[in-house]
Enzyme design. Structure first.
Site, short mmCIF file in Angstrom:
data_model
loop_
_atom_site.label_atom_id
_atom_site.label_comp_id
_atom_site.label_asym_id
_atom_site.label_seq_id
_atom_site.Cartn_x
_atom_site.Cartn_y
_atom_site.Cartn_z
N ARG A 119 0.79 -1.22 0.00
CA ARG A 119 0.00 0.00 0.00
C ARG A 119 0.83 1.28 0.00
O ARG A 119 0.57 2.21 -0.75
CB ARG A 119 -0.94 0.04 1.22
CG ARG A 119 -2.23 -0.66 1.01
CD ARG A 119 -2.67 -1.32 2.28
NE ARG A 119 -1.74 -2.38 2.62
CZ ARG A 119 -1.90 -3.66 2.25
NH1 ARG A 119 -2.97 -4.01 1.61
NH2 ARG A 119 -0.99 -4.57 2.54
N THR A 120 1.80 1.36 0.89
CA THR A 120 2.49 2.64 1.05
C THR A 120 3.21 3.04 -0.24
O THR A 120 3.07 4.16 -0.72
CB THR A 120 3.47 2.57 2.23
OG1 THR A 120 2.76 2.12 3.38
CG2 THR A 120 4.08 3.93 2.53
N LYS A 147 26.60 -3.12 -2.76
CA LYS A 147 28.05 -3.00 -2.96
C LYS A 147 28.72 -2.28 -1.79
O LYS A 147 29.91 -1.98 -1.83
CB LYS A 147 28.33 -2.21 -4.24
CG LYS A 147 27.69 -2.76 -5.48
CD LYS A 147 28.04 -1.85 -6.66
CE LYS A 147 27.26 -2.25 -7.91
NZ LYS A 147 27.38 -1.21 -8.96
N ARG A 166 11.47 3.88 2.90
CA ARG A 166 11.15 2.90 3.96
C ARG A 166 12.41 2.10 4.22
O ARG A 166 13.05 1.61 3.29
CB ARG A 166 10.02 1.97 3.52
CG ARG A 166 9.85 0.78 4.47
CD ARG A 166 8.60 0.00 4.20
NE ARG A 166 7.43 0.75 4.61
CZ ARG A 166 6.19 0.24 4.57
NH1 ARG A 166 6.00 -1.01 4.18
NH2 ARG A 166 5.16 0.97 4.96
N HIS A 203 5.65 5.87 11.33
CA HIS A 203 5.06 5.81 9.98
C HIS A 203 4.05 6.96 9.91
O HIS A 203 2.84 6.76 9.91
CB HIS A 203 4.38 4.44 9.83
CG HIS A 203 3.99 4.09 8.43
ND1 HIS A 203 4.01 4.98 7.38
CD2 HIS A 203 3.56 2.89 7.91
CE1 HIS A 203 3.61 4.35 6.28
NE2 HIS A 203 3.34 3.09 6.57
C1 NCD Z 1 2.18 -1.24 8.03
C2 NCD Z 1 3.66 -1.02 8.07
O1 NCD Z 1 4.36 -1.30 7.10
O2 NCD Z 1 4.10 -0.53 9.09
N1 NCD Z 1 1.60 -1.30 6.78
C3 NCD Z 1 1.36 -0.15 6.07
O3 NCD Z 1 2.22 0.65 5.83
N2 NCD Z 1 0.08 0.08 5.69
C4 NCD Z 1 1.68 -2.25 8.97
C5 NCD Z 1 2.30 -3.61 9.02
O4 NCD Z 1 3.22 -3.94 8.27
O5 NCD Z 1 1.83 -4.40 9.84
#
Ligand code: NCD
Length: 300
Positions: A49-50, A79, A100, A128
């Protein structure tokens, strides 16, 4: 606002402006404002999703996207390149970086060497913040208010970065009450409880959903964060510990909602999906609007 690193950097006014813009963009899409701009998504940890919602948001605004998932394997990190050098390099190519990473503090580290906005899309078990924005936006759309709500956060509150950011952001609202439902070892972090105290947010800890179910306005269910445990045995102690079932739904207030940042494993049964209270896929849709609003705000 230059970078988006943590939930605490926002104030209520900024959040409400973003919500207004998100709703405007829903009513009047803007396919042009990001024309000529490029977003990089740099993902060192898995995402559905993100990453896709940021990319979709940028494309819908008329911008371009370059992307690497699994950056540890597919970028020069393999590397031996440092995060800082990677960010300095990306600064030459793009206008904004969504990152991320598995380490707490990585987005902060990236922002220290970046002239272009860095957006934290999850730093390990840290934060997040854009998820918290879309979570609050979901509550405001579904409940028509945020002040005064009773929210139960359930599951792996220790490792879950979404509940960390969401707790911080709720600290900006009034008359909130939070029930933290988790086994002792996975309860909310002390520093966040301390912050909530300072913000006069009332919270209580529970170990069973049944203790609060009939009183909550929002259930925020989370996944047990398998990848953060030291061993599979340790994870298995908690796997499946809290499940939202049809009975849970029936015990909730008529207008209460069930949220989840997703992905779900076994913590919300499929039998719940058809309930009007289940809003976790609407939440995904609201995320797309919020990320458009955020990109437009940061880059205009
Ligand atoms: C979450 C995350 O990656 O922190 N998912 C997200 O970004 N919607 C939640 C999770 O991984 O459980």
């Amino acid at each position: 606002m230059k970078h988006v690193i943590s939930a605490q950097q926002f104030d209520r006014q900024t959040i409400e402006e973003l919500f207004k813009l998100a709703t405007n963009l829903e009513q009047t899409p803007d396919n042009y404002c990001m024309k000529g701009k490029i977003m990089a998504s740099l993902f060192y940890e898995p995402s559905t999703r993100t990453r896709f919602s940021f990319e979709s948001a940028m494309l819908r605004l008329g911008g371009g996207v370059i992307t690497t998932e699994n950056a540890t394997q597919f970028s020069s990190v393999s590397k031996g390149e440092t995060l800082e050098d990677t960010i300095r390099t990306m600064n030459q190519y793009v206008d904004v970086i969504v990152i991320r990473h598995n380490e707490v503090g990585s987005a902060q580290k990236a922002s220290a060497v970046s002239d272009i906005p860095i957006i934290n899309a999850g730093d390990g078990a840290g934060q997040h913040p854009t998820q918290a924005l879309l979570d609050l936006y979901t509550i405001s759309r579904e409940h028509n208010k945020i002040d005064g709500i009773h929210i139960a956060m359930i599951g792996d509150l220790k490792h879950g970065r979404t509940v960390h950011s969401l707790s911080y952001m709720l600290g900006m609202y009034d008359y909130i009450s939070i029930s933290f439902i988790a086994p002792k070892a996975l309860q909310m972090k002390e520093e966040i409880l301390q912050y909530l105290k300072e913000k006069n947010i009332s919270y209580r800890m529970y170990s069973r959903i049944e203790d609060v179910i009939s009183d909550v306005d929002v259930i925020y269910q989370t996944r047990i964060q398998k990848e953060r445990f030291i061993s599979i045995e340790e994870y298995q102690k908690y796997k499946g510990i809290y499940q939202i079932t049809k009975q849970t739904v029936d015990a909730m207030k008529e207008d209460a909602i069930i949220m989840h940042p997703l992905p779900r494993v076994d913590e919300i049964l499929y039998e719940v999906d058809n309930s009007a209270k289940a809003v976790y896929f609407k939440q995904v849709y609201y995320g797309l609007l919020i990320r458009q609003a955020l990109l437009k705000t940061l880059l205009s």
